[in-house]
Motif scaffolding. Structure first.
Motif, short mmCIF file in Angstrom:
data_model
loop_
_atom_site.label_atom_id
_atom_site.label_comp_id
_atom_site.label_asym_id
_atom_site.label_seq_id
_atom_site.Cartn_x
_atom_site.Cartn_y
_atom_site.Cartn_z
N SER B 91 0.84 -1.20 0.00
CA SER B 91 0.00 0.00 0.00
C SER B 91 0.88 1.25 0.00
CB SER B 91 -0.93 -0.01 1.20
OG SER B 91 -0.17 0.08 2.39
N ILE B 92 2.18 1.05 0.15
CA ILE B 92 3.10 2.19 0.05
C ILE B 92 3.50 2.42 -1.40
CG2 ILE B 92 5.31 3.16 0.83
CD1 ILE B 92 5.29 1.13 3.13
N ASP B 93 3.85 1.34 -2.09
CA ASP B 93 4.36 1.45 -3.45
C ASP B 93 4.14 0.15 -4.21
OD1 ASP B 93 5.66 2.27 -5.75
OD2 ASP B 93 7.68 2.09 -4.92
N TYR B 94 3.43 0.22 -5.32
CA TYR B 94 3.26 -0.96 -6.19
C TYR B 94 3.06 -0.42 -7.59
CZ TYR B 94 1.02 -5.02 -8.42
OH TYR B 94 0.67 -6.05 -9.27
N ARG B 95 3.99 -0.75 -8.46
CA ARG B 95 4.00 -0.17 -9.80
C ARG B 95 3.83 -1.23 -10.87
NH1 ARG B 95 5.36 4.87 -9.97
NH2 ARG B 95 5.90 5.85 -7.98
N GLU B 96 3.63 -0.73 -12.10
CA GLU B 96 3.62 -1.59 -13.27
C GLU B 96 5.00 -2.22 -13.41
OE1 GLU B 96 3.00 0.89 -16.61
OE2 GLU B 96 1.11 -0.06 -17.12
N LYS B 97 5.05 -3.47 -13.78
CA LYS B 97 6.36 -4.09 -14.04
C LYS B 97 6.86 -3.62 -15.40
CE LYS B 97 3.87 -6.36 -16.86
NZ LYS B 97 3.84 -5.02 -17.49
N ARG B 98 8.11 -3.84 -15.66
CA ARG B 98 8.66 -3.54 -17.00
C ARG B 98 9.70 -4.60 -17.36
NH1 ARG B 98 11.99 2.13 -15.83
NH2 ARG B 98 12.19 1.84 -13.56
N GLY B 99 10.55 -4.31 -18.39
CA GLY B 99 11.44 -5.33 -18.91
C GLY B 99 12.51 -5.83 -17.93
N HIS B 100 13.07 -6.98 -18.27
CA HIS B 100 14.06 -7.64 -17.40
C HIS B 100 15.23 -6.76 -17.01
CE1 HIS B 100 12.76 -12.04 -18.30
NE2 HIS B 100 12.00 -11.45 -17.42
N ALA B 101 15.64 -5.88 -17.91
CA ALA B 101 16.81 -5.05 -17.63
C ALA B 101 16.64 -4.24 -16.34
CB ALA B 101 17.08 -4.11 -18.80
N TRP B 102 15.36 -3.99 -15.96
CA TRP B 102 15.08 -3.11 -14.82
C TRP B 102 14.96 -3.84 -13.50
CZ3 TRP B 102 15.26 2.00 -15.84
CH2 TRP B 102 15.07 2.41 -17.18
N MET B 103 14.94 -5.15 -13.52
CA MET B 103 14.52 -5.86 -12.31
C MET B 103 15.31 -5.52 -11.05
SD MET B 103 15.72 -9.80 -12.92
CE MET B 103 14.69 -10.15 -14.31
N LEU B 104 16.60 -5.38 -11.21
CA LEU B 104 17.42 -5.14 -10.01
C LEU B 104 17.24 -3.70 -9.51
CD1 LEU B 104 19.32 -6.39 -8.03
CD2 LEU B 104 21.22 -6.00 -9.60
N THR B 105 17.27 -2.77 -10.43
CA THR B 105 17.05 -1.36 -10.09
C THR B 105 15.71 -1.16 -9.40
OG1 THR B 105 17.97 -1.04 -12.29
CG2 THR B 105 17.33 0.95 -11.08
N ASP B 106 14.65 -1.65 -10.04
CA ASP B 106 13.30 -1.43 -9.48
C ASP B 106 13.16 -2.04 -8.10
OD1 ASP B 106 12.50 0.08 -11.62
OD2 ASP B 106 11.52 -1.58 -12.68
N GLN B 107 13.79 -3.17 -7.89
CA GLN B 107 13.68 -3.76 -6.56
C GLN B 107 14.48 -2.97 -5.53
OE1 GLN B 107 15.62 -7.63 -5.48
NE2 GLN B 107 13.54 -8.22 -4.95
N THR B 108 15.65 -2.51 -5.97
CA THR B 108 16.51 -1.78 -5.04
C THR B 108 15.86 -0.49 -4.57
OG1 THR B 108 18.40 -2.65 -6.28
CG2 THR B 108 18.84 -0.87 -4.73
N PHE B 109 15.12 0.16 -5.45
CA PHE B 109 14.62 1.49 -5.10
C PHE B 109 13.12 1.58 -4.83
CE2 PHE B 109 18.57 2.19 -7.57
CZ PHE B 109 19.32 2.70 -6.52
N THR B 110 12.42 0.45 -4.84
CA THR B 110 11.01 0.52 -4.48
C THR B 110 10.87 1.02 -3.04
OG1 THR B 110 8.96 -0.70 -4.18
CG2 THR B 110 10.99 -1.87 -3.69
N GLU B 111 9.81 1.78 -2.79
CA GLU B 111 9.60 2.25 -1.41
C GLU B 111 9.24 1.10 -0.48
OE1 GLU B 111 7.19 5.85 -1.12
OE2 GLU B 111 7.68 6.24 -3.23
N ARG B 112 8.94 -0.05 -1.06
CA ARG B 112 8.66 -1.21 -0.21
C ARG B 112 9.89 -1.60 0.59
NH1 ARG B 112 5.84 -3.36 -4.73
NH2 ARG B 112 7.04 -5.29 -4.91
N GLN B 113 11.04 -1.08 0.18
CA GLN B 113 12.27 -1.33 0.93
C GLN B 113 12.12 -0.85 2.37
OE1 GLN B 113 14.80 -3.09 0.45
NE2 GLN B 113 14.83 -3.48 -1.77
#
Ligand SMILES: [Ca+2]
Ligand SMILES: [Ca+2]
Lengths: 197, 441, 441
Positions: B91-113
């Motif tokens: 409920s803090i942050d949930y976004r549309e997924k995108r291509g494989h190249a982004w997987m590490l970046t998106d996980q590292t910087f999601t507010e779910r951290q």
């Protein structure tokens, strides 16, 4: 919109399109849009294009179209799948490529052959064709004609006097020559169905 | 040009470099397989389809989150999702997924951290083979366990790439292989339930199955077991949503307490693999790779399109190998299926919101935990069903009838939850109201 | 032998007799077309499939009902159907359908005759062309109107055969034709809604469409309009269940008052045509005849199998030309789709029973008509949805996702009906109960 009622789709307004006009018109679009060259093509037009065409017609053995030997079609590897599928098809022993893809009328026969030979050569060299090729309206009509030619007897009852309006054979028998299914199966163990259920 | 065609036809790949299980960097593999590498790099591209793909939105970098491009926020687009997950990191942050190249970046910087996730998260967002091997001295299971229980920031330091060649391929033979212990364990449990003992996916799976299993390593629902945070795929009873709910109920999985209702709830995630397995394509032996990595011609060769993306961006290759319909017609068919699904999904989400409102109101009106227990149980299960379907990324396409059927069950559950509550309220007042019997019956 | 083939090839059918629009007797047509006639006669056969076909049960003839064989009673098999139709003739007698040869007998002797049906019923149970022509002196619409308003017993005397060749074929050309005014009118309304004016089915339909339209003359839902009892197909807004409900609500159709709840309700019937139109087969141009009358070889000819029946009794011809899967696999696929549908159908029927019980109880507890109005409206619409799906004969196969989606909507309606009722009860007592606000919210 088609969704509103399947009926639209059961009739001429959609159906023949499925195997004819629409399919190839948008295929042409793709071929052009695919190459920023499309304009160039128009420009350079005749000279180069015909040059290229003839070049492949000879080099890539486009003249194979003039023969009736199926092997000849595979002089273009893009025809290989169809060849492989044909060898698994019900017709391998009874009909060759050109039996189904050229009119069974001696005059038009070579016109079609030469024309396809030329344009497919051109397409082949330029690469202006989709990975999954689909038959053009004219050629689909040719093929339908060949079905009826060879199967005139057995089909008199369904194409005969009892039906002014025509019906497509390929609608049901799309895989007699080389089914899509056999393309699929060709890269997996026969009949393999995924274990997950 | 034509010479190329003939050339390549003879000799597909040139072994420029030797590859082994320590070769993590995909650019090195790329020396041997430049075409696949170039395509693989293109997964940075973003493009929308009607219900899928992804949209590139500008984002002003902060030091907390240096990303210049992000995707749309799903919880802002649909407030109901935010409410379903009230009290949880989604409920803090949930976004549309995108291509494989982004997987590490998106996980590292999601507010779910902010929720301080475990290292286990990395299993599906980074190239893990070398890391697992290092930490486990050659035993990926040991390495897997080590990473799972680390705090995310610590584990994050041990990885360098998003998914890479080595995660799906054997460096010697280039054959597909499964490198994720969680999948190996989940699949073993599943096969056991079908009477097949000690199933070893890398030995026993057919090539065709592998074309789906490599994806099933990540595109599945999961939970973290115990304080070892062991990444677990709950497939012991099967892959259907009802079987997965049964399994997680048996394992007493509780991921958070719902902020509005106090229900003990749990989350479903991207169950593409489980959902696909229920559809007619899986039944026909059509795999993820057939549609998301279709064969394409390059020069005289047929290679797999390593730009893994929505097949609707690639219809000729993805679909027309098998379907003779025009591209537009195929697109329309998918969207018809997706729209039917989308409409049903709306009914289900509304039913869930009504249930949440009722429980909340009853609570506010002083209902006891005992009185709320039944309604909360309905919320727990119904919410998982809906979450399972909402988190799936094909908007119903992967299994059109199955997905809508599951929604139908969830709708019934939500409404029964509401009824259970009102019935009880009625009984409490029945004595004083003639309409009591109406209610009790 | 080859000689014979050649013969037939030149002239497949021998014109033994001249046929015209007064030739009703199919055995006469059979002189010209013996193969089709023999197959047509076989529709007397009865055989079960898992969910379809029909079962032959012995029946001791009474003078009221001389039949020696009948089919299973659907309302005895599932009491919920009987309750859904409480107060209507379908709660007296509703059986499994069977082959075309039975249509006139089964209609003549059903116990639903007690309700005194109109002549309009015959439109779909007898060969009507000659009768319509006679009564209308060549104008089938006039003949149609005449038959519609007659009492059934009187009209019954005017017909002699179940559906015959003449009902689907032009006696001169043997081309397919539509002979039922109700279909001509319904289709004209439908096309108008799609922007096509004055559609004439016999002139404008393609051959392919005709292979479905001839069936659509009868395998559709209908109601009798006004006291002229005009047989009407409510397609003015479209063929989807929600569009048909909207149309019949607009026409204020009420067929009976529900015996338990007092709701003003209406009935759906065998909407195979409407349902098929929503499925992927219709979208692919696959028609009724393709599956229910597939081509077969006889001598050196391909002819249509006039033994119209379940395709599951004829999988090789009905399916395998297009689908290369083994027969058993195709059967399993159909049954998987049907079972998913069947399970959802159960949830819907249970929800409807709960709603009926609640309204009944509230009524018993003295709730006023005003208080019951909303719940009764929910019952009216939800019940039509469910009836529409339950009366359809493919158990969900004709449109797998669409059918289940419609059930999902019906489930939500039934439960909302229950809630509306309980909410109102609560409000009535709210003042006296602290839990009031819980309820009101
Ligand atoms: Ca389906
Ligand atoms: Ca479907």
């Amino acid at each position: 919109m088609a969704i509103s009622s399947g009926i639209n789709n059961a009739g001429e307004d959609i159906f023949p399109k499925l195997s004819l006009s629409e399919r190839s018109s948008q295929q042409v679009d793709r071929m052009l849009s695919k190459s920023s060259l499309s304009t160039v093509v128009l420009g350079v037009l005749a000279g180069v294009v015909i040059g290229l065409g003839m070049y492949t017609f000879v080099y890539a053995k486009g003249y194979s179209y003039l023969t009736t030997d199926p092997q000849a079609c595979t002089n273009c590897h893009v025809m290989q799948e169809h060849f492989d599928a044909w060898q698994k098809s019900s017709h391998r022993a009874v009909a060759t490529c050109s039996d189904c893809h050229t009119p069974h009328n001696p005059i038009t026969k070579y016109v079609v052959k030469a024309e396809n030979g030329f344009f497919h050569s051109l397409a082949f060299t330029s690469g202006w064709f989709p990975d999954n090729i689909s038959i053009r309206p004219r050629d689909a009509r040719v093929t339908e004609g060949t079905c009826r030619h060879c199967h005139a007897e057995i089909t008199t009852s369904i194409v005969g006097p009892h039906s002014a309006k025509d019906m497509s054979c390929v609608r049901c028998h799309f895989n007699v020559g080389h089914s899509a299914a056999s393309f699929v199966m060709s890269n997996r163990p026969e009949g393999q169905s995924n274990g997950q259920r | 040009n034509i010479f190329e065609h003939k050339q390549e036809a003879k000799n597909p790949f040139y072994r420029v470099v030797e590859l082994n299980d320590r070769t993590e960097d995909p650019s090195v593999w790329g020396k041997n397989f430049p075409m696949q590498y170039d395509l693989y790099l293109r997964t940075v591209d973003q493009q929308r389809t009607r219900y899928g793909g992804s949209e590139a939105l500008p984002h002003s970098p902060t030091e907390g989150d240096p990303r210049e491009i992000v995707t749309r926020s799903k919880i802002q687009e649909d407030e109901r999702l935010k409410r379903m997950w009230a009290g949880y990191s989604f409920s803090i942050d949930y976004r549309e997924k995108r291509g494989h190249a982004w997987m590490l970046t998106d996980q590292t910087f999601t507010e779910r951290q902010k929720a301080g996730p475990p290292g286990a998260c990395l299993n599906c967002h980074a190239s893990m083979v070398t890391t697992y091997n290092k930490l486990g001295n050659g035993d990926i299971f040991k390495g897997f366990e080590a990473v799972n229980r680390m705090p995310y920031p610590e584990a994050r330091k041990l990885v360098n790439h998003p998914i890479a060649c080595i995660d799906c391929h054997d460096p010697q033979t280039m054959q597909l292989r499964v490198t994720r212990p969680a999948f190996i364990e989940g699949m073993r449990a599943l096969k056991a339930s079908q009477g097949i003992k000690d199933y070893d996916v890398n030995k026993q799976a057919t090539r065709q199955e592998m074309r789906a299993f490599v994806c099933g390593q990540c595109h599945v629902t999961y939970y973290f077991k115990g304080k070892e945070k062991r990444l677990t795929y709950p497939w012991d009873k099967g892959l259907k949503v009802e079987q997965i709910v049964a399994q997680e109920n048996q394992d007493k999985v509780v991921e958070w307490t719902h902020a509005e209702t106090g229900a003990q709830v749990f989350k479903a995630r991207h169950p593409e693999f489980e959902t696909w397995s229920q559809g007619v394509h899986a039944r026909s032996g059509v795999t993820c790779a057939d549609c998301h990595m279709p064969y394409m011609r390059q020069g005289g060769l047929k290679i797999s399109d390593h730009n893994v993306r929505s097949p609707l961006l690639n219809i000729n290759r993805a679909c027309q190998t098998c379907h003779r319909w025009p591209e537009q017609e195929l697109k329309d068919r998918v969207e018809e299926i997706q729209t039917r699904y989308y409409d049903t999904r709306n009914i289900a989400l509304n039913a869930l919101m009504d249930l949440i409102s009722d429980i909340k109101a009853a609570k506010a009106a002083g209902a006891s935990d005992a009185e709320l227990a039944e309604a909360r149980k309905w919320q727990r299960d119904a919410q998982f069903y809906i979450d399972f379907l909402v988190s799936e990324n094909s908007m119903g396409f992967h299994a059109d009838q199955y997905s809508v059927k599951s929604l139908a069950e969830a709708i019934d559950m939500c409404r029964k939850g509401q009824l259970s509550l009102r019935q009880r309220n009625l009984q409490r007042v029945a004595t004083s109201a003639s309409s009591g019997n109406a209610a009790r019956k």
